[in-house]
Write a protein that holds these residues in place. Sequence first.
Motif: not given
Length: 221
Positions: A26-27, A189-192, A197-199
Amino acid sequence: MSGKPKLHYFNGRGRMEPIRWLLAAAGVEFEECFVETKDDLTKLKKDGSLLFQQLPMVEIDGMKMVQTRAILSYIAGRYNLYGKDLKERALIDMYVEALMDLNELLMSYPFQPADKKEQHFANVVDKTTNRYFPVFEKVLKDHGQDFLVGNQFSRADVQLIEVLLMAEECKPDILANFPLLQKFKARISNIPAINKFLQPGSQRKPPQDEKDVPKVLKIFY
């Protein structure tokens, strides 16, 4: 209790991890207050913060919310991740409930006694590949959209990407027979917000290690 949501839990995945995922999707920036000892947990119980004497607990919008599914439902509704109408919400709930069941299986693996681990692993792989993933592969095929419900990103997509990645940690080739789930994983996974969050360095927690199990048990038991 205004400002960023505050998450109270131990420093690990457990039942808080889907909440972290949903807030991140949700950012929404959030803070974490880690329960590190039994005394920390006792303090929360004594000051009335835990309605049912259990974690996780999330302070959000002036509330101290407990019960994982209630917290997730609130966040999804609050940040427009819960479909456009009652029917879509019902579909989202069905998919999420199934994914939560699978999440519990995956999450509990490190806590199994040594003599039960092999059997538990076999059960996880069997249910993942024969009960749950075929359903979501078919949903994606029949629906024909980028997302599980409607054509809008929802909590169901967030829960599914989390579980897909957890399953791959358990068995790296587990998606081999599910081409649409593979594409879904790459797409979501490519949604910003998800990609962020995956970084490395995000608040996403690493897989629970066996050496962490005694620490967790010491807090709760």
